[in-house]
Design a protein around this motif. Structure first.
Motif, PDB file in Angstrom:
ATOM      1  N   GLY A   2       0.842  -1.196   0.000  1.00 31.16           N
ATOM      2  CA  GLY A   2       0.000   0.000   0.000  1.00 31.16           C
ATOM      3  C   GLY A   2       0.875   1.244   0.000  1.00 31.16           C
ATOM      4  O   GLY A   2       2.006   1.219   0.497  1.00 31.16           O
ATOM      5  N   LEU A   3       0.348   2.309  -0.560  1.00 29.75           N
ATOM      6  CA  LEU A   3       1.160   3.522  -0.698  1.00 29.75           C
ATOM      7  C   LEU A   3       1.458   4.206   0.633  1.00 29.75           C
ATOM      8  O   LEU A   3       2.599   4.551   0.929  1.00 29.75           O
ATOM      9  CB  LEU A   3       0.448   4.506  -1.641  1.00 29.75           C
ATOM     10  N   ASP A   4       0.445   4.428   1.442  1.00 29.46           N
ATOM     11  CA  ASP A   4       0.674   5.212   2.656  1.00 29.46           C
ATOM     12  C   ASP A   4       1.706   4.592   3.593  1.00 29.46           C
ATOM     13  O   ASP A   4       2.548   5.306   4.151  1.00 29.46           O
ATOM     14  CB  ASP A   4      -0.651   5.472   3.384  1.00 29.46           C
ATOM     15  N   PRO A   5       1.681   3.270   3.785  1.00 28.30           N
ATOM     16  CA  PRO A   5       2.715   2.693   4.634  1.00 28.30           C
ATOM     17  C   PRO A   5       4.129   2.960   4.121  1.00 28.30           C
ATOM     18  O   PRO A   5       5.040   3.215   4.913  1.00 28.30           O
ATOM     19  CB  PRO A   5       2.408   1.186   4.595  1.00 28.30           C
ATOM     20  N   ILE A   6       4.296   2.976   2.803  1.00 26.27           N
ATOM     21  CA  ILE A   6       5.631   3.245   2.250  1.00 26.27           C
ATOM     22  C   ILE A   6       5.995   4.712   2.488  1.00 26.27           C
ATOM     23  O   ILE A   6       7.103   5.036   2.921  1.00 26.27           O
ATOM     24  CB  ILE A   6       5.679   2.967   0.724  1.00 26.27           C
ATOM     25  N   ARG A   7       5.058   5.597   2.203  1.00 26.16           N
ATOM     26  CA  ARG A   7       5.321   7.023   2.409  1.00 26.16           C
ATOM     27  C   ARG A   7       5.666   7.290   3.870  1.00 26.16           C
ATOM     28  O   ARG A   7       6.525   8.112   4.178  1.00 26.16           O
ATOM     29  CB  ARG A   7       4.106   7.883   1.979  1.00 26.16           C
ATOM     30  N   TYR A   8       4.971   6.593   4.763  1.00 22.84           N
ATOM     31  CA  TYR A   8       5.233   6.759   6.196  1.00 22.84           C
ATOM     32  C   TYR A   8       6.611   6.212   6.555  1.00 22.84           C
ATOM     33  O   TYR A   8       7.425   6.902   7.174  1.00 22.84           O
ATOM     34  CB  TYR A   8       4.159   6.016   6.994  1.00 22.84           C
ATOM     35  N   PHE A   9       6.868   4.998   6.142  1.00 21.66           N
ATOM     36  CA  PHE A   9       8.114   4.319   6.498  1.00 21.66           C
ATOM     37  C   PHE A   9       9.338   5.141   6.118  1.00 21.66           C
ATOM     38  O   PHE A   9      10.263   5.323   6.905  1.00 21.66           O
ATOM     39  CB  PHE A   9       8.159   2.953   5.805  1.00 21.66           C
ATOM     40  N   LEU A  10       9.335   5.651   4.880  1.00 23.69           N
ATOM     41  CA  LEU A  10      10.517   6.355   4.370  1.00 23.69           C
ATOM     42  C   LEU A  10      10.887   7.568   5.222  1.00 23.69           C
ATOM     43  O   LEU A  10      12.044   7.949   5.301  1.00 23.69           O
ATOM     44  CB  LEU A  10      10.290   6.802   2.922  1.00 23.69           C
ATOM     45  N   ASN A  22      11.298  -6.315   6.648  1.00 24.00           N
ATOM     46  CA  ASN A  22      10.982  -6.580   8.052  1.00 24.00           C
ATOM     47  C   ASN A  22      10.725  -5.299   8.820  1.00 24.00           C
ATOM     48  O   ASN A  22       9.769  -5.200   9.596  1.00 24.00           O
ATOM     49  CB  ASN A  22      12.130  -7.336   8.737  1.00 24.00           C
ATOM     50  N   ALA A  23      11.604  -4.333   8.603  1.00 25.77           N
ATOM     51  CA  ALA A  23      11.442  -3.051   9.302  1.00 25.77           C
ATOM     52  C   ALA A  23      10.129  -2.401   8.874  1.00 25.77           C
ATOM     53  O   ALA A  23       9.394  -1.839   9.695  1.00 25.77           O
ATOM     54  CB  ALA A  23      12.625  -2.144   8.998  1.00 25.77           C
ATOM     55  N   LEU A  24       9.815  -2.516   7.603  1.00 24.23           N
ATOM     56  CA  LEU A  24       8.576  -1.938   7.092  1.00 24.23           C
ATOM     57  C   LEU A  24       7.363  -2.616   7.741  1.00 24.23           C
ATOM     58  O   LEU A  24       6.428  -1.949   8.201  1.00 24.23           O
ATOM     59  CB  LEU A  24       8.547  -2.092   5.567  1.00 24.23           C
ATOM     60  N   ARG A  25       7.410  -3.939   7.811  1.00 24.26           N
ATOM     61  CA  ARG A  25       6.272  -4.664   8.415  1.00 24.26           C
ATOM     62  C   ARG A  25       6.088  -4.286   9.886  1.00 24.26           C
ATOM     63  O   ARG A  25       4.980  -4.177  10.372  1.00 24.26           O
ATOM     64  CB  ARG A  25       6.479  -6.180   8.256  1.00 24.26           C
ATOM     65  N   ARG A  26       7.229  -4.085  10.573  1.00 18.06           N
ATOM     66  CA  ARG A  26       7.128  -3.685  11.986  1.00 18.06           C
ATOM     67  C   ARG A  26       6.429  -2.339  12.118  1.00 18.06           C
ATOM     68  O   ARG A  26       5.562  -2.155  12.958  1.00 18.06           O
ATOM     69  CB  ARG A  26       8.530  -3.598  12.602  1.00 18.06           C
ATOM     70  N   ARG A  27       6.835  -1.408  11.276  1.00 19.76           N
ATOM     71  CA  ARG A  27       6.212  -0.076  11.327  1.00 19.76           C
ATOM     72  C   ARG A  27       4.713  -0.164  11.043  1.00 19.76           C
ATOM     73  O   ARG A  27       3.906   0.524  11.664  1.00 19.76           O
ATOM     74  CB  ARG A  27       6.855   0.851  10.287  1.00 19.76           C
ATOM     75  N   ILE A  28       4.355  -1.001  10.084  1.00 17.97           N
ATOM     76  CA  ILE A  28       2.938  -1.105   9.728  1.00 17.97           C
ATOM     77  C   ILE A  28       2.169  -1.681  10.909  1.00 17.97           C
ATOM     78  O   ILE A  28       1.114  -1.182  11.303  1.00 17.97           O
ATOM     79  CB  ILE A  28       2.737  -1.986   8.466  1.00 17.97           C
ATOM     80  N   SER A  29       2.740  -2.713  11.498  1.00 18.88           N
ATOM     81  CA  SER A  29       1.999  -3.372  12.540  1.00 18.88           C
ATOM     82  C   SER A  29       1.930  -2.538  13.834  1.00 18.88           C
ATOM     83  O   SER A  29       0.862  -2.408  14.440  1.00 18.88           O
ATOM     84  CB  SER A  29       2.624  -4.756  12.715  1.00 18.88           C
TER      85      SER A  29
END
Ligand code: MSP
Length: 492
Positions: free
Chosen positions: A309-317, A332-339
């Protein structure tokens, strides 16, 4: 109140990757924030299409160079759509308006330009001349191969600008950000500037230099000029000056020198207004390694957006690292942030508060806050002011930190006030608590809107908030009917 923000224009020699998406999203966040804050914004991005690198890539692809540029430039436009860039312009350096503008810029440099011959090393990958003493094992400092070049060339008297540049950095300490980058540039300039070769005569994929038959412009002159072309140079000088005075050029750290040394010198020479700031961001590695086609770890922004999804990527970066520093992109780091940050902190807050409001038949507004609710209400109303200060420093990471502080505070407030118990024991207190929470959710939605426009849009929609201007935050709710919420970040 005018604000301008730019991304680098991307070389069309290859496909877009996450590094390109990164610079573009950063600029987009700054643009969206300013628009919500009532500014007139010009946000420009585009593609850099001349030079040896692009010409050779077209040749390697067995394509006509114009056609090749059309195809690759379109991929960058498509990326822009996929990551929801709100750019006001998309410039291609092969466009007529840009050719005219670059030629006019060249003419305005005339008093600082002379003809001589160039002999030395050139790195086509970096599109840069490399002084002999900077070679490392026969290569450019970036590791790119270099080739010997000898040709007649026009030069720009960059050496004459050394003192003026140093004086300018001194008077404008925030011109280059972050501060560590500024020191690098200052010491580079102090170590002495050489005149810059600004035309090519043995090569023709470029903009013809005016009054210099047989010469095309060095690709970086043409590239840098894009910023003023987009603002209407040379016809609309007034707009160029007004916008440039409050313009942030977002660039990668490896192209800082072009923006913080050459570009201001050209602008000084041409009598044009300098930008407000050059912000140099860091580089992303992927799963701990430099991104490279041969390792096969290049992150394709469109693929990753489809997967998460777009927003999780925009947030993560912008959450994972401070804007300006290097970072590592790992799933993994991205999934942690999402969760944790998105589903648990933000998603849950919105879900549990708005579902509860639905359950009791809608929000019964009460603003007679007491000591329990007042701090949350004050923090909500003060959020934008805090963000303003951070966003003016391009501290995107700090801004997200501030928003998440309010999210955590709100979640703690729910846990502490236990609205589900108040519903049984103290209805008027419940109204106060829910009013304060709806205030905080609305402020949070505005805070995240520049970063995660879709998620903010959903929250605005649940709450029947227009979501067009920060001013809406200061208007009290009046017994609104909300829509039933659905999970913002559903767990798979
Ligand atoms: N065409 C020039 C810029 C001209 S601006 C007047 C150029 N283009 S580029 O396509 O090679 O790079 C564009 C931007 O992408 C640079 O700012 C660069 O820093 C950025 N990135 C490329 N790889 C990157 C990462 N791995 N991580 C973050 N950004 C990176 O240079």
């Amino acid at each position: 109140m005018k604000f301008c923000v730019t991304t680098p224009i991307y070389y069309v020699n290859g496909d877009p990757h996450i590094g390109h998406a990164y610079a573009s999203i950063a600029a987009d966040i700054l643009a969206r924030f300013k628009r919500l804050d009532g500014w007139e914004v010009h946000f420009c991005t585009g593609t850099d299409e001349h030079g040896i690198k692009v010409a050779r890539s077209a040749e390697a692809a067995g394509m006509d160079v114009n056609k090749f540029c059309d195809v690759t430039s379109q991929k960058f436009r498509d990326l822009g759509k996929a990551i929801k860039l709100s750019n006001d312009d998309f410039i291609r350096t092969t466009e007529e308006r840009h050719i005219a503008s670059s030629r006019e810029l060249w003419r305005r440099l005339a008093k600082d330009v002379y003809k001589d011959s160039y002999s030395g090393w050139y790195s086509a990958r970096d599109e840069e001349y490399v002084p002999e003493e900077d070679l490392v094992d026969g290569k450019a400092p970036s590791g790119a191969p270099v080739e010997w070049m000898e040709e007649e060339s026009y030069f720009f008297r960059l050496s004459a600008y050394q003192d003026r540049l140093l004086e300018f950095y001194e008077k404008n300490p925030d011109f280059i950000a972050p501060a560590s980058r500024r020191n690098e540039v200052v010491s580079f300039v102090k170590s002495g500037l050489r005149d810059l070769s600004i035309s090519r005569s043995k090569f023709d994929w470029g903009i013809p230099s005016p009054d210099a038959p047989g010469h095309v412009m060095y690709v970086w002159i043409d590239a840098l000029a894009n910023y003023v072309t987009s603002l209407g140079f040379p016809e609309n000088i007034e707009r160029v000056s007004e916008m440039m005075a409050n313009c942030i050029h977002v660039v990668g750290k490896e192209i800082l020198r072009f923006h913080a040394v050459y570009w201001p010198a050209f602008l000084m020479s041409a009598g044009l207004t300098l930008p407000k700031r050059i912000f140099a961001h860091g580089w992303w590695t992927s799963e701990g390694q430099k991104m490279s086609k041969s390792i096969g770890n290049v992150v394709d922004p469109q693929e990753i957006v489809e997967k998460y999804g777009l927003d999780p990527i925009r947030y993560f970066l912008f959450r994972e690292i401070r804007f300006g520093e290097d970072g590592d992109f790992s799933e993994n780091a991205l999934r942690r942030r999402i969760s944790y940050d998105l589903a648990n902190d933000l998603g849950n807050l919105v879900q549990r508060v708005l579902t509860f409001v639905q359950k009791i038949g809608g929000l019964r507004v009460n603003y007679d806050f007491g000591a329990d609710e007042r701090p949350l209400f004050d923090d909500s109303r003060n959020l934008v002011e805090k963000l303003r200060v951070l966003m003016d420093k391009q501290d995107l990471n700090g801004a997200l930190g501030e928003i998440w502080r309010l999210i955590s505070f709100s979640n703690r407030f729910v846990d502490h006030m236990k609205p589900w118990e108040l519903a049984k024991t103290n209805e008027s207190k419940l109204d106060l608590v829910l009013t304060a929470l709806c205030e905080s959710i609305r402020a949070i939605a505005f805070g995240i809107a520049p970063f995660m426009p879709d998620t903010a849009g959903k929250i605005f929609d649940f709450m029947n908030v227009e979501g067009k201007s920060f001013r809406e935050i200061n208007v009290n709710f009046t017994n609104p009917t909300f829509k039933p919420p659905f999970p913002l970040f559903p767990k798979e």
